[in-house]
Design a protein around this motif. Sequence first.
Motif, PDB file in Angstrom:
ATOM      1  N   ARG A 163      29.742  69.307  18.107  1.00  0.00           N
ATOM      2  CA  ARG A 163      29.399  69.264  19.436  1.00  0.00           C
ATOM      3  C   ARG A 163      28.136  68.234  19.809  1.00  0.00           C
ATOM      4  O   ARG A 163      28.083  67.493  20.569  1.00  0.00           O
ATOM      5  CB  ARG A 163      28.989  70.699  20.184  1.00  0.00           C
ATOM      6  CG  ARG A 163      28.723  70.561  21.296  1.00  0.00           C
ATOM      7  CD  ARG A 163      29.968  69.942  22.317  1.00  0.00           C
ATOM      8  NE  ARG A 163      29.391  69.897  23.804  1.00  0.00           N
ATOM      9  CZ  ARG A 163      29.963  70.927  24.787  1.00  0.00           C
ATOM     10  NH1 ARG A 163      30.707  71.816  24.523  1.00  0.00           N
ATOM     11  NH2 ARG A 163      29.524  70.464  25.892  1.00  0.00           N
ATOM     12  N   LYS A 164      27.253  68.389  18.667  1.00  0.00           N
ATOM     13  CA  LYS A 164      25.813  67.570  19.043  1.00  0.00           C
ATOM     14  C   LYS A 164      26.293  66.068  18.831  1.00  0.00           C
ATOM     15  O   LYS A 164      26.033  65.180  19.581  1.00  0.00           O
ATOM     16  CB  LYS A 164      24.733  67.809  17.734  1.00  0.00           C
ATOM     17  CG  LYS A 164      23.723  66.923  17.848  1.00  0.00           C
ATOM     18  CD  LYS A 164      22.701  67.481  16.558  1.00  0.00           C
ATOM     19  CE  LYS A 164      21.413  66.813  16.634  1.00  0.00           C
ATOM     20  NZ  LYS A 164      21.906  65.404  16.102  1.00  0.00           N
ATOM     21  N   ALA A 165      27.126  65.754  18.016  1.00  0.00           N
ATOM     22  CA  ALA A 165      27.662  64.261  17.674  1.00  0.00           C
ATOM     23  C   ALA A 165      28.304  63.806  18.970  1.00  0.00           C
ATOM     24  O   ALA A 165      28.542  62.640  19.346  1.00  0.00           O
ATOM     25  CB  ALA A 165      28.422  64.209  16.447  1.00  0.00           C
ATOM     26  N   LEU A 166      29.381  64.843  19.478  1.00  0.00           N
ATOM     27  CA  LEU A 166      30.101  64.479  20.683  1.00  0.00           C
ATOM     28  C   LEU A 166      29.231  64.151  21.722  1.00  0.00           C
ATOM     29  O   LEU A 166      29.523  63.027  22.437  1.00  0.00           O
ATOM     30  CB  LEU A 166      31.004  65.525  21.157  1.00  0.00           C
ATOM     31  CG  LEU A 166      32.081  65.427  21.980  1.00  0.00           C
ATOM     32  CD1 LEU A 166      32.929  64.278  21.874  1.00  0.00           C
ATOM     33  CD2 LEU A 166      32.940  66.715  22.329  1.00  0.00           C
ATOM     34  N   ASP A 167      28.091  64.883  21.957  1.00  0.00           N
ATOM     35  CA  ASP A 167      27.339  64.871  23.212  1.00  0.00           C
ATOM     36  C   ASP A 167      26.642  63.375  22.961  1.00  0.00           C
ATOM     37  O   ASP A 167      26.187  62.599  23.806  1.00  0.00           O
ATOM     38  CB  ASP A 167      26.354  66.006  23.262  1.00  0.00           C
ATOM     39  CG  ASP A 167      26.587  67.111  23.947  1.00  0.00           C
ATOM     40  OD1 ASP A 167      28.060  67.150  24.367  1.00  0.00           O
ATOM     41  OD2 ASP A 167      26.259  68.370  23.696  1.00  0.00           O
ATOM     42  N   GLU A 168      25.928  62.997  21.841  1.00  0.00           N
ATOM     43  CA  GLU A 168      25.262  62.055  21.606  1.00  0.00           C
ATOM     44  C   GLU A 168      25.879  60.676  21.651  1.00  0.00           C
ATOM     45  O   GLU A 168      25.474  59.630  22.106  1.00  0.00           O
ATOM     46  CB  GLU A 168      24.404  62.323  20.297  1.00  0.00           C
ATOM     47  CG  GLU A 168      23.286  63.232  20.550  1.00  0.00           C
ATOM     48  CD  GLU A 168      22.568  63.551  18.807  1.00  0.00           C
ATOM     49  OE1 GLU A 168      22.924  62.910  17.973  1.00  0.00           O
ATOM     50  OE2 GLU A 168      21.730  64.368  18.927  1.00  0.00           O
ATOM     51  N   ARG A 169      26.961  60.772  21.003  1.00  0.00           N
ATOM     52  CA  ARG A 169      27.881  59.479  20.691  1.00  0.00           C
ATOM     53  C   ARG A 169      28.840  59.212  21.798  1.00  0.00           C
ATOM     54  O   ARG A 169      29.136  58.064  21.984  1.00  0.00           O
ATOM     55  CB  ARG A 169      28.460  59.521  19.445  1.00  0.00           C
ATOM     56  CG  ARG A 169      27.519  59.684  18.219  1.00  0.00           C
ATOM     57  CD  ARG A 169      28.457  59.808  17.077  1.00  0.00           C
ATOM     58  NE  ARG A 169      27.592  60.348  15.821  1.00  0.00           N
ATOM     59  CZ  ARG A 169      28.152  60.511  14.493  1.00  0.00           C
ATOM     60  NH1 ARG A 169      29.142  59.878  14.132  1.00  0.00           N
ATOM     61  NH2 ARG A 169      27.182  61.187  13.769  1.00  0.00           N
ATOM     62  N   GLY A 170      29.427  60.298  22.273  1.00  0.00           N
ATOM     63  CA  GLY A 170      30.485  60.147  23.170  1.00  0.00           C
ATOM     64  C   GLY A 170      31.823  60.166  22.607  1.00  0.00           C
ATOM     65  O   GLY A 170      32.197  59.986  21.615  1.00  0.00           O
ATOM     66  N   ALA A 171      32.736  60.591  23.497  1.00  0.00           N
ATOM     67  CA  ALA A 171      34.232  60.790  22.862  1.00  0.00           C
ATOM     68  C   ALA A 171      34.689  59.471  22.190  1.00  0.00           C
ATOM     69  O   ALA A 171      35.536  59.426  21.193  1.00  0.00           O
ATOM     70  CB  ALA A 171      35.172  61.396  23.740  1.00  0.00           C
ATOM     71  N   ALA A 172      34.557  58.421  22.726  1.00  0.00           N
ATOM     72  CA  ALA A 172      35.217  57.245  22.195  1.00  0.00           C
ATOM     73  C   ALA A 172      34.718  56.962  20.795  1.00  0.00           C
ATOM     74  O   ALA A 172      35.624  56.465  20.124  1.00  0.00           O
ATOM     75  CB  ALA A 172      34.708  56.145  23.008  1.00  0.00           C
ATOM     76  N   GLU A 203      29.315  52.811  24.560  1.00  0.00           N
ATOM     77  CA  GLU A 203      29.643  53.598  25.560  1.00  0.00           C
ATOM     78  C   GLU A 203      28.484  54.462  25.613  1.00  0.00           C
ATOM     79  O   GLU A 203      27.684  54.802  24.811  1.00  0.00           O
ATOM     80  CB  GLU A 203      30.820  54.621  24.837  1.00  0.00           C
ATOM     81  CG  GLU A 203      31.164  55.912  25.904  1.00  0.00           C
ATOM     82  CD  GLU A 203      32.106  56.897  25.230  1.00  0.00           C
ATOM     83  OE1 GLU A 203      32.407  57.410  26.042  1.00  0.00           O
ATOM     84  OE2 GLU A 203      31.900  56.909  24.239  1.00  0.00           O
ATOM     85  N   THR A 204      28.203  54.883  26.871  1.00  0.00           N
ATOM     86  CA  THR A 204      27.319  55.827  27.179  1.00  0.00           C
ATOM     87  C   THR A 204      27.666  57.126  26.960  1.00  0.00           C
ATOM     88  O   THR A 204      28.719  57.611  27.765  1.00  0.00           O
ATOM     89  CB  THR A 204      26.831  55.723  28.656  1.00  0.00           C
ATOM     90  OG1 THR A 204      26.133  54.135  28.910  1.00  0.00           O
ATOM     91  CG2 THR A 204      25.635  56.606  29.048  1.00  0.00           C
ATOM     92  N   PRO A 205      27.164  58.173  26.256  1.00  0.00           N
ATOM     93  CA  PRO A 205      27.678  59.393  25.917  1.00  0.00           C
ATOM     94  C   PRO A 205      27.581  60.183  27.156  1.00  0.00           C
ATOM     95  O   PRO A 205      26.829  60.428  27.913  1.00  0.00           O
ATOM     96  CB  PRO A 205      26.560  59.942  24.991  1.00  0.00           C
ATOM     97  CG  PRO A 205      25.832  58.822  24.302  1.00  0.00           C
ATOM     98  CD  PRO A 205      26.049  57.651  25.340  1.00  0.00           C
TER      99      PRO A 205
END
Length: 335
Positions: free
Chosen positions: A80-89, A183-185
């Motif tokens: 979840r931390k990676a998803l929030d910081e990097r974005g889904a793309a 991409e903006t997270p």
Amino acid sequence: MAASSSFERAQRLPWDFAWIVVAIDAALFIVNMTVQLLPSSPHSEQMRSVYAQPGVWVPLLSRVATVWLLAATLAWCHARKALDERGAARIAQLRSPGSRFAAVFLPTMVVNALALTPLFYQAQVLFMPGGSLHETVDMYGLRSIMAVSMLVQSVIQMMVLVAGVWLAARFALRERGMVIEDETPAAAASTRRAVALVIAAIFVSLQMWIGNVASGWVDTSRDADLLPLLLGWFAVPLLVYGLAFWGAWLGAAPAPVQARPFRAVAAAATAFAVLQAVCIALAVGGLVWVASVSFLGRSSDGNLLMLAIAMAAVYLVLLVVLVRVITRRFYRRYL
């Protein structure tokens, strides 16, 4: 359609990591129990008779549930931390993150189960009847040694578990050699619920872990009835989980911009530590009061019962209050 599917898989990655952890731990647990209980295994009849006792299998399942819950929550937090910081793309471009996570986590848990657990068992056998060091300790000393050994084993294996989840997540989520799209997270949905779930899971994991460690210092009977054991080992943790979730839900209102899961982990650990310290201080004060009353010639049995009931009520109330306050403090700048 393919882009949409990749995006959905990226959004599911935290839960994928959590379920991978549970599946691996469950598989190892089943294999271990099968090996012990197979008719062809040494002492299998004795082991089956031991595990048939509620006083054995109920605490065992509690310990297993604690490990699964803690490991799954930490795995979820990393993804979840990676998803929030990097974005889904960006997460969608990772190559088989679930498989890579499992490829690292599985050997770590195999080492934990097949190396560390037997090692600690062999150390304990030295002090048991027939062991080379049994004559050096009396029965009280043996119980203390077993309890200390259980504490050390629990701490070391928890450290291995946490390190294994971290290493597996780091390997699975690395982006080396990838072409990264700008991409903006974006904040994932239900951040308030995510914060509350993480805090409640970590809090109750610590509560159950302390309970399992403390059981080594208490002379619990294996002949105890099933219902009290289920209430103590499972119903109470469920109540604690619900109250911790409620406190975190109130503390995270209206909703943080991002879940920041490891801030939730820190909030849960802080709230748990503060709650234990406060309740220990109150309990010591209560015991001093009971002792002073008993010196006056009054019966202390009723006072001890009143103290126990009062401490249980205070614990549950303070749990909600402290979790709410500390969650609010940890997330104040993000609300």
